[in-house]
Design a protein around this motif. Structure first.
Motif, PDB file in Angstrom:
ATOM      1  N   MET A 225      16.127   9.976 -28.235  1.00  0.00           N
ATOM      2  CA  MET A 225      15.215  10.704 -27.343  1.00  0.00           C
ATOM      3  C   MET A 225      15.991  11.185 -26.136  1.00  0.00           C
ATOM      4  SD  MET A 225      11.718   9.444 -25.445  1.00  0.00           S
ATOM      5  CE  MET A 225      12.554   8.616 -24.085  1.00  0.00           C
ATOM      6  N   ARG A 226      15.904  12.480 -25.863  1.00  0.00           N
ATOM      7  CA  ARG A 226      16.528  13.046 -24.677  1.00  0.00           C
ATOM      8  C   ARG A 226      15.430  13.530 -23.742  1.00  0.00           C
ATOM      9  NH1 ARG A 226      21.931  13.951 -25.184  1.00  0.00           N
ATOM     10  NH2 ARG A 226      22.816  13.719 -27.268  1.00  0.00           N
ATOM     11  N   PRO A 227      15.526  13.173 -22.450  1.00  0.00           N
ATOM     12  CA  PRO A 227      14.478  13.579 -21.518  1.00  0.00           C
ATOM     13  C   PRO A 227      14.336  15.087 -21.446  1.00  0.00           C
ATOM     14  CG  PRO A 227      15.893  11.888 -20.555  1.00  0.00           C
ATOM     15  CD  PRO A 227      16.557  12.347 -21.818  1.00  0.00           C
ATOM     16  N   THR A 228      13.126  15.568 -21.611  1.00  0.00           N
ATOM     17  CA  THR A 228      12.826  16.985 -21.470  1.00  0.00           C
ATOM     18  C   THR A 228      11.537  17.135 -20.697  1.00  0.00           C
ATOM     19  OG1 THR A 228      11.619  16.991 -23.558  1.00  0.00           O
ATOM     20  CG2 THR A 228      13.947  17.594 -23.654  1.00  0.00           C
ATOM     21  N   THR A 229      11.306  18.301 -20.181  1.00  0.00           N
ATOM     22  CA  THR A 229      10.076  18.571 -19.451  1.00  0.00           C
ATOM     23  C   THR A 229       9.085  19.239 -20.377  1.00  0.00           C
ATOM     24  OG1 THR A 229      11.332  18.858 -17.422  1.00  0.00           O
ATOM     25  CG2 THR A 229       9.096  19.718 -17.449  1.00  0.00           C
ATOM     26  N   PRO A 230       7.854  18.743 -20.477  1.00  0.00           N
ATOM     27  CA  PRO A 230       6.864  19.393 -21.340  1.00  0.00           C
ATOM     28  C   PRO A 230       6.743  20.870 -21.010  1.00  0.00           C
ATOM     29  CG  PRO A 230       6.047  17.296 -20.523  1.00  0.00           C
ATOM     30  CD  PRO A 230       7.318  17.565 -19.795  1.00  0.00           C
ATOM     31  N   SER A 231       6.611  21.700 -22.051  1.00  0.00           N
ATOM     32  CA  SER A 231       6.629  23.147 -21.851  1.00  0.00           C
ATOM     33  C   SER A 231       5.395  23.653 -21.124  1.00  0.00           C
ATOM     34  CB  SER A 231       6.777  23.849 -23.214  1.00  0.00           C
ATOM     35  OG  SER A 231       5.742  23.435 -24.093  1.00  0.00           O
ATOM     36  N   ALA A 232       4.245  23.076 -21.395  1.00  0.00           N
ATOM     37  CA  ALA A 232       3.015  23.557 -20.775  1.00  0.00           C
ATOM     38  C   ALA A 232       2.732  22.802 -19.479  1.00  0.00           C
ATOM     39  CB  ALA A 232       1.852  23.382 -21.751  1.00  0.00           C
ATOM     40  N   ALA A 233       2.129  23.503 -18.530  1.00  0.00           N
ATOM     41  CA  ALA A 233       1.779  22.862 -17.261  1.00  0.00           C
ATOM     42  C   ALA A 233       0.782  21.736 -17.502  1.00  0.00           C
ATOM     43  CB  ALA A 233       1.201  23.900 -16.309  1.00  0.00           C
ATOM     44  N   LEU A 234       0.946  20.649 -16.751  1.00  0.00           N
ATOM     45  CA  LEU A 234       0.070  19.499 -16.920  1.00  0.00           C
ATOM     46  C   LEU A 234      -1.080  19.556 -15.927  1.00  0.00           C
ATOM     47  CD1 LEU A 234       2.710  16.645 -17.301  1.00  0.00           C
ATOM     48  CD2 LEU A 234       1.509  17.885 -19.099  1.00  0.00           C
ATOM     49  N   PRO A 235      -2.243  19.030 -16.325  1.00  0.00           N
ATOM     50  CA  PRO A 235      -3.415  19.046 -15.443  1.00  0.00           C
ATOM     51  C   PRO A 235      -3.411  17.874 -14.460  1.00  0.00           C
ATOM     52  CG  PRO A 235      -4.043  18.124 -17.535  1.00  0.00           C
ATOM     53  CD  PRO A 235      -2.584  18.537 -17.665  1.00  0.00           C
ATOM     54  N   VAL A 236      -2.235  17.381 -14.102  1.00  0.00           N
ATOM     55  CA  VAL A 236      -2.128  16.254 -13.184  1.00  0.00           C
ATOM     56  C   VAL A 236      -0.813  16.350 -12.429  1.00  0.00           C
ATOM     57  CG1 VAL A 236      -1.062  14.764 -14.922  1.00  0.00           C
ATOM     58  CG2 VAL A 236      -2.267  13.733 -13.002  1.00  0.00           C
ATOM     59  N   ASP A 237      -0.825  15.958 -11.173  1.00  0.00           N
ATOM     60  CA  ASP A 237       0.377  15.907 -10.353  1.00  0.00           C
ATOM     61  C   ASP A 237       1.091  14.595 -10.679  1.00  0.00           C
ATOM     62  OD1 ASP A 237       2.193  15.287  -8.256  1.00  0.00           O
ATOM     63  OD2 ASP A 237       1.141  16.642  -6.903  1.00  0.00           O
ATOM     64  N   LEU A 238       2.253  14.672 -11.327  1.00  0.00           N
ATOM     65  CA  LEU A 238       2.934  13.461 -11.769  1.00  0.00           C
ATOM     66  C   LEU A 238       3.465  12.627 -10.611  1.00  0.00           C
ATOM     67  CD1 LEU A 238       4.830  14.628 -14.976  1.00  0.00           C
ATOM     68  CD2 LEU A 238       2.720  13.304 -14.803  1.00  0.00           C
ATOM     69  N   SER A 239       3.794  13.259  -9.503  1.00  0.00           N
ATOM     70  CA  SER A 239       4.226  12.501  -8.332  1.00  0.00           C
ATOM     71  C   SER A 239       3.070  11.642  -7.810  1.00  0.00           C
ATOM     72  CB  SER A 239       4.723  13.443  -7.237  1.00  0.00           C
ATOM     73  OG  SER A 239       5.088  12.727  -6.079  1.00  0.00           O
ATOM     74  N   GLU A 240       1.894  12.243  -7.772  1.00  0.00           N
ATOM     75  CA  GLU A 240       0.709  11.507  -7.337  1.00  0.00           C
ATOM     76  C   GLU A 240       0.359  10.417  -8.339  1.00  0.00           C
ATOM     77  OE1 GLU A 240      -3.807  12.810  -7.457  1.00  0.00           O
ATOM     78  OE2 GLU A 240      -2.790  13.688  -5.715  1.00  0.00           O
ATOM     79  N   ALA A 241       0.451  10.727  -9.634  1.00  0.00           N
ATOM     80  CA  ALA A 241       0.145   9.748 -10.671  1.00  0.00           C
ATOM     81  C   ALA A 241       1.131   8.585 -10.623  1.00  0.00           C
ATOM     82  CB  ALA A 241       0.172  10.413 -12.046  1.00  0.00           C
ATOM     83  N   ARG A 242       2.389   8.879 -10.304  1.00  0.00           N
ATOM     84  CA  ARG A 242       3.377   7.807 -10.168  1.00  0.00           C
ATOM     85  C   ARG A 242       2.950   6.823  -9.082  1.00  0.00           C
ATOM     86  NH1 ARG A 242       9.569   7.795 -10.235  1.00  0.00           N
ATOM     87  NH2 ARG A 242       9.502  10.073 -10.254  1.00  0.00           N
ATOM     88  N   GLY A 243       2.495   7.369  -7.951  1.00  0.00           N
ATOM     89  CA  GLY A 243       2.048   6.515  -6.857  1.00  0.00           C
ATOM     90  C   GLY A 243       0.871   5.645  -7.243  1.00  0.00           C
ATOM     91  N   VAL A 244      -0.102   6.234  -7.954  1.00  0.00           N
ATOM     92  CA  VAL A 244      -1.264   5.467  -8.405  1.00  0.00           C
ATOM     93  C   VAL A 244      -0.833   4.354  -9.347  1.00  0.00           C
ATOM     94  CG1 VAL A 244      -3.377   5.581  -9.785  1.00  0.00           C
ATOM     95  CG2 VAL A 244      -2.878   7.371  -8.103  1.00  0.00           C
ATOM     96  N   ALA A 245       0.057   4.683 -10.297  1.00  0.00           N
ATOM     97  CA  ALA A 245       0.494   3.703 -11.291  1.00  0.00           C
ATOM     98  C   ALA A 245       1.323   2.588 -10.667  1.00  0.00           C
ATOM     99  CB  ALA A 245       1.287   4.402 -12.392  1.00  0.00           C
ATOM    100  N   VAL A 246       2.208   2.948  -9.750  1.00  0.00           N
ATOM    101  CA  VAL A 246       3.024   1.929  -9.082  1.00  0.00           C
ATOM    102  C   VAL A 246       2.138   0.979  -8.290  1.00  0.00           C
ATOM    103  CG1 VAL A 246       4.704   1.558  -7.229  1.00  0.00           C
ATOM    104  CG2 VAL A 246       5.161   3.264  -9.002  1.00  0.00           C
ATOM    105  N   ASP A 247       1.200   1.525  -7.540  1.00  0.00           N
ATOM    106  CA  ASP A 247       0.294   0.675  -6.752  1.00  0.00           C
ATOM    107  C   ASP A 247      -0.510  -0.259  -7.652  1.00  0.00           C
ATOM    108  OD1 ASP A 247       1.196   1.831  -4.440  1.00  0.00           O
ATOM    109  OD2 ASP A 247      -0.548   3.143  -4.146  1.00  0.00           O
ATOM    110  N   ALA A 248      -1.007   0.275  -8.768  1.00  0.00           N
ATOM    111  CA  ALA A 248      -1.806  -0.541  -9.689  1.00  0.00           C
ATOM    112  C   ALA A 248      -0.957  -1.637 -10.320  1.00  0.00           C
ATOM    113  CB  ALA A 248      -2.425   0.344 -10.766  1.00  0.00           C
TER     114      ALA A 248
END
Length: 294
Positions: free
Chosen positions: A1-24
Motif C-alpha cells: 500500500m502506497r499513500p495516495t490522496t483520494p481523487s474525489a473531494a471528501l465531505p469532511v475536513d480531515l484536519s478537523e476529523a483528526r482532532g475529534v478522533a484524537v480527543d476521543a
C-alpha cells in the motif's frame, strides 16, 4: 500500500476529523488507565478464547458519543456494538477499537491501545492510535504523513538499527478466528520466524503498528487480521514510510469491503520487504489464498 490522496473531494475536513478522533481516543485512554487496576468483569467473547470487559464497552460508549456528536450522519463499525447505521447513502465510515489488547489487560499485562479510523468509500483516509500506557498518540491522514505525540512528523528511519539489517525484529498478528491448529498460520509463522532475530506476538496489533512507524521493530506479518483495528494502525505506519504488500507479493489494497482472505499482509521498512516476501510467497499460492497442503 502506497499513500495516495483520494481523487474525489471528501465531505469532511480531515484536519478537523483528526482532532475529534484524537480527543476521543485520548479520553477513552484516560478511562482505561483509570480502570485497569480495578475489577474488570471479564466475560468470554465467542468460542476462540477471546474476552471482553466492562472497560471495552465503557470506552466504546465514550468514543461513540463523541463521534455521534461531531458527525451524526456517519456510519460506525465498532468492536463491541457492531454496525451502526448513518444517514442514507452515507459514504463516511468510522472503525472503532476501544481496547485493542483486552486479553492482555485481563491478565495484568500493560500492552493495549485505542484505535480509530475514518474511511471514505471503504478506503481509510484517517487513522489514530493512542497508547494509554505511555500517554502517546499517533495520527495519520492519507497522503499527508504521520504525526507523533509532540505533533511533529514521524518517519520510519531510513536505515535499520545496528545489528538488525540481517536479523530483523518482527511482529506477528492474526485474527481471532484463527485456531491454534490452523496449518497455514503455523507454516507461515514458523517460516517467517526462522528469518528474524525475534518474533513478537503482542496480541495488540495497534501497538505493533506504532512500533513499526517509529522503527522500534522492522516489520509485521498479518494472517486473516481483524478489520476493525487494521486500517488505523496500517495507515499510521504506511504514512510514516512502511510499505505493505499482500502475502503473495501483490499490491495491497486496504479497502474495508475486501474479504478477509485478501487482508493478509507483509508490512516492513522498504529495504526489508522483498526478503520477507521471499518467505511468504513460498507459502501463499499465486492468488494469495494458500495451497491446501500447508
Amino acid at each position: 500500500m502506497r499513500p495516495t490522496t483520494p481523487s474525489a473531494a471528501l465531505p469532511v475536513d480531515l484536519s478537523e476529523a483528526r482532532g475529534v478522533a484524537v480527543d476521543a481516543a485520548e479520553a477513552a485512554g484516560a478511562l482505561l488507565s483509570a480502570g485497569v487496576g480495578g475489577p474488570l468483569d471479564v466475560r468470554p467473547k465467542g468460542t476462540g478464547g477471546d474476552v471482553v470487559t466492562a472497560l471495552d464497552t465503557a470506552a466504546e460508549e465514550l468514543i461513540l458519543g463523541r463521534l455521534r456528536a461531531a458527525y451524526p450522519g456517519h456510519r460506525i463499525i465498532a468492536e463491541e456494538s457492531g454496525v451502526l447505521d448513518g444517514a442514507p447513502g452515507e459514504e463516511m465510515v468510522w472503525l472503532v477499537d476501544p481496547l485493542d489488547g483486552t486479553n492482555n489487560v485481563a491478565i495484568g499485562m500493560p500492552v493495549y491501545a485505542v484505535g480509530l479510523a475514518l474511511c471514505a468509500r471503504a478506503e481509510p483516509v484517517l487513522g489514530v492510535v493512542h497508547d494509554p500506557v505511555s500517554g502517546r498518540t499517533w495520527s495519520a491522514v492519507r497522503g499527508k504523513g504521520t504525526l507523533g505525540p509532540d505533533g511533529a512528523p514521524v518517519r520510519l528511519p531510513s536505515r535499520p538499527r545496528p545489528g538488525r539489517r540481517d536479523n530483523p525484529v518482527l511482529a506477528w498478528t492474526q485474527g481471532h478466528q484463527v485456531t491454534s491448529d490452523d496449518p497455514v498460520a503455523f507454516a507461515l509463522r514458523t517460516a517467517v520466524e526462522k528469518r528474524c532475530a525475534r518474533m513478537l506476538q503482542l496480541w495488540a496489533p495497534l501497538v505493533a503498528w506504532t512500533m513499526l512507524a517509529r522503527g522500534d521493530i522492522d516489520g509485521i506479518v498479518g494472517y486473516l487480521p481483524e478489520i476493525v483495528d487494521l486500517p488505523a494502525g496500517a495507515l499510521v505506519a504506511a504514512e510514516a514510510g512502511a510499505e505493505l504488500r499482500r502475502l503473495n507479493g501483490g499490491p495491497y489494497e486496504m479497502g474495508i469491503d475486501r474479504p478477509a482472505s485478501e487482508l493478509g499482509f507483509v508490512a516492513a521498512r522498504p529495504d526489508l520487504l522483498d526478503r520477507l516476501l521471499e518467505t511468504t510467497t513460498r507459502i501463499a499460492g499465486p492468488d494469495g489464498r494458500f495451497p491446501s497442503s500447508c
